[in-house]
Design a protein around this motif. Structure first.
Motif, short mmCIF file in Angstrom:
data_model
loop_
_atom_site.label_atom_id
_atom_site.label_comp_id
_atom_site.label_asym_id
_atom_site.label_seq_id
_atom_site.Cartn_x
_atom_site.Cartn_y
_atom_site.Cartn_z
N THR A 183 74.44 77.39 80.78
CA THR A 183 73.21 75.71 81.81
C THR A 183 74.33 74.54 81.77
OG1 THR A 183 71.70 77.76 81.84
CG2 THR A 183 71.36 75.46 82.44
N LEU A 184 73.81 74.36 80.55
CA LEU A 184 74.27 72.88 80.58
C LEU A 184 75.50 72.79 81.21
CD1 LEU A 184 73.68 72.27 76.73
CD2 LEU A 184 72.04 72.48 78.47
N LYS A 185 76.79 73.19 80.96
CA LYS A 185 77.91 73.33 81.54
C LYS A 185 77.17 72.78 83.50
CE LYS A 185 81.64 73.48 81.23
NZ LYS A 185 83.17 72.25 81.03
N LYS A 186 76.79 74.40 84.67
CA LYS A 186 76.09 73.87 85.34
C LYS A 186 75.66 72.83 85.66
CE LYS A 186 73.83 77.27 88.21
NZ LYS A 186 73.34 78.06 88.67
N ASN A 187 75.24 72.37 84.81
CA ASN A 187 73.88 71.12 85.28
C ASN A 187 74.74 69.71 85.52
OD1 ASN A 187 71.17 72.92 85.37
ND2 ASN A 187 71.10 72.05 83.28
N SER A 188 75.49 69.94 85.32
CA SER A 188 76.32 68.66 84.74
C SER A 188 76.48 67.67 86.44
CB SER A 188 77.88 68.94 84.28
OG SER A 188 78.11 66.73 84.57
N ILE A 189 76.84 66.20 86.36
CA ILE A 189 76.53 65.82 87.47
C ILE A 189 77.94 66.07 88.02
CG2 ILE A 189 76.58 63.87 89.15
CD1 ILE A 189 74.32 62.88 86.91
N TYR A 190 79.36 66.10 87.29
CA TYR A 190 80.66 66.55 87.32
C TYR A 190 81.56 67.05 86.61
CZ TYR A 190 80.01 62.46 84.08
OH TYR A 190 79.92 61.89 82.66
N ASP A 191 82.27 67.23 86.85
CA ASP A 191 82.83 68.52 86.19
C ASP A 191 84.00 67.78 85.16
OD1 ASP A 191 84.19 70.69 84.57
OD2 ASP A 191 85.30 71.21 86.27
N THR A 192 83.84 67.97 83.49
CA THR A 192 84.73 67.37 82.75
C THR A 192 85.58 68.00 82.01
OG1 THR A 192 83.60 68.69 80.40
CG2 THR A 192 82.57 66.50 81.46
N GLY A 193 85.61 68.93 82.09
CA GLY A 193 86.77 70.05 82.05
C GLY A 193 87.05 71.07 80.52
N VAL A 194 85.94 70.26 80.03
CA VAL A 194 85.37 70.30 78.35
C VAL A 194 84.69 71.60 78.31
CG1 VAL A 194 84.78 69.57 76.37
CG2 VAL A 194 85.61 68.14 78.11
N GLU A 195 85.72 72.67 77.75
CA GLU A 195 85.28 73.91 77.30
C GLU A 195 84.33 73.45 76.19
OE1 GLU A 195 84.85 76.03 79.36
OE2 GLU A 195 86.04 74.73 80.98
N VAL A 196 82.98 74.27 75.99
CA VAL A 196 81.89 74.51 75.15
C VAL A 196 81.82 76.08 74.81
CG1 VAL A 196 80.16 73.96 76.69
CG2 VAL A 196 79.65 74.19 73.62
N THR A 197 81.86 76.65 73.59
CA THR A 197 81.54 78.31 73.56
C THR A 197 80.48 78.19 72.05
OG1 THR A 197 83.09 78.31 71.45
CG2 THR A 197 83.89 78.56 73.67
N VAL A 198 79.90 79.27 72.26
CA VAL A 198 79.01 79.73 70.88
C VAL A 198 79.79 79.01 69.67
CG1 VAL A 198 78.03 81.35 72.72
CG2 VAL A 198 79.52 82.22 71.61
N GLY B 45 66.26 76.61 69.51
CA GLY B 45 66.36 77.69 68.29
C GLY B 45 66.70 78.72 69.84
N PHE B 46 67.65 79.62 68.63
CA PHE B 46 67.97 80.31 69.92
C PHE B 46 68.01 81.80 69.23
CE2 PHE B 46 70.33 76.28 70.76
CZ PHE B 46 70.11 76.50 71.93
N SER B 47 67.57 82.69 69.58
CA SER B 47 67.65 84.38 68.39
C SER B 47 68.91 85.14 68.89
CB SER B 47 65.75 85.05 69.41
OG SER B 47 67.43 85.26 70.68
N SER B 48 69.79 84.56 69.25
CA SER B 48 70.71 85.78 69.21
C SER B 48 71.90 84.79 69.85
CB SER B 48 70.84 87.39 70.87
OG SER B 48 70.45 86.41 72.09
N ARG B 49 73.41 85.07 69.47
CA ARG B 49 74.55 84.65 69.96
C ARG B 49 73.96 84.55 72.17
NH1 ARG B 49 79.33 83.66 66.93
NH2 ARG B 49 80.56 84.15 68.66
N ASP B 50 74.39 85.85 72.82
CA ASP B 50 74.76 85.68 74.37
C ASP B 50 73.31 84.73 74.70
OD1 ASP B 50 75.52 88.00 74.49
OD2 ASP B 50 74.17 89.30 74.26
N GLU B 51 72.00 84.23 73.74
CA GLU B 51 71.51 83.31 74.57
C GLU B 51 71.48 82.46 74.63
OE1 GLU B 51 66.65 81.89 72.87
OE2 GLU B 51 67.43 83.84 72.23
N TYR B 52 72.43 81.85 73.48
CA TYR B 52 73.09 80.34 73.01
C TYR B 52 73.67 80.25 74.00
CZ TYR B 52 75.27 76.48 70.55
OH TYR B 52 75.80 75.07 70.01
N ASP B 53 74.92 81.28 74.40
CA ASP B 53 75.94 81.77 75.27
C ASP B 53 75.72 80.59 76.96
OD1 ASP B 53 78.29 81.76 76.11
OD2 ASP B 53 77.81 83.48 77.44
#
Length: 265
Positions: free
Chosen positions: A222-237, A209-217
């Protein structure tokens, strides 16, 4: 002292003690052998029971394959209409979808219970079995309308259910298997993996659950940063995220989690 026959009574006593000690050592060896044998037999029996249970679960899921045809792997798929969801719902009304990976062995129905405990130990047919089911978090929307949907499954030693997720620690495996598909009664979802890592079962990675777009962003970054390797796949709000989670079997609180974004159809 020496008796009338020239025997050393103390010497005889020492021999008797040595014999007793030898007997005790022999008895201890026998006991240890029996303990080891009992432990081995118990372990073998336990493995047999677990293996039999896993096989029963595997056979059940193989039987469910008769309700689907070979699933396509292109983004224009309309295969969901060819999955016999009506028959599957007649078996278990808790079904919400079907998850499919092209070449990894993940090919299962997804159920959703009233909590996250029941399907840990029950199969799709609601039979008690340690293999469990692939299931959606009970707090998620059954039609995948949430920004973040969690799906869980066991990491079994027979390589079934979600055990293959452990292979995503290797970037080469990810490169060969970057997508998976979710088939629902209302349409198909092609999901592109963008992150994979090991985390704790209580981490923020499981937030839904996310209260705002900024929180979701912030969450997505964080999910991208935690990745073991860079997939090069972009994800947005503007993207919805589907995450798959299973145990690592190395620590009871460790999980490997694979995040994917739902591609626009």
């Amino acid at each position: 002292m020496v008796d009338d026959n020239g025997r050393d009574s103390e010497g005889n006593s020492n021999k008797t003690d040595l014999k007793k000690k030898a007997s005790i050592r022999s008895a201890l060896k026998i006991i240890m052998v029996l303990i080891c044998a009992s432990t081995f037999l118990y372990s073998a029996y336990s493995l047999y029971i677990i293996g039999s249970e896993y096989k029963k679960g595997t056979d059940e899921y193989k039987d469910l394959q008769k309700y689907i045809e070979k699933l396509p792997t292109d983004s224009k798929s309309t295969k969901a209409s060819k999955i016999d969801f009506d028959s599957l719902k007649a078996i278990n009304s808790d079904i919400v979808a079907w998850i499919y990976f092209e070449s990894t062995g993940i090919d299962y129905p997804i159920v959703k219970g009233i909590d996250n405990n029941f399907y840990l130990k029950h199969t799709f047919k609601k039979e008690e079995n340690k293999a469990g089911s692939i299931f959606m978090d009970y707090e998620n929307n059954s039609q995948f309308k949430d920004l973040h949907t969690m799906i869980y499954g066991h990491n079994l030693k027979n390589s079934s259910m979600f055990s293959v997720l452990m292979k995503y620690k290797d970037k080469a495996f990810y490169v060969s298997n970057p997508y998976f598909w979710i088939y629902t009664p209302n349409g198909d979802l092609k999901c592109e993996i963008f992150s994979c890592y090991i985390t704790r079962s209580t981490s923020e990675s499981y937030n839904k659950g996310f209260s705002s777009r900024d929180e979701y962003d912030k969450f997505l970054k964080t999910l991208k940063k935690n990745s073991i390797y860079d997939t090069g796949v972009e994800v947005t709000v503007d993207d919805k995220v589907l995450s798959l989670s299973t145990c690592t079997n190395s620590d009871k609180d460790d999980r490997i989690i694979v995040h994917a974004k739902v591609l626009k159809q």
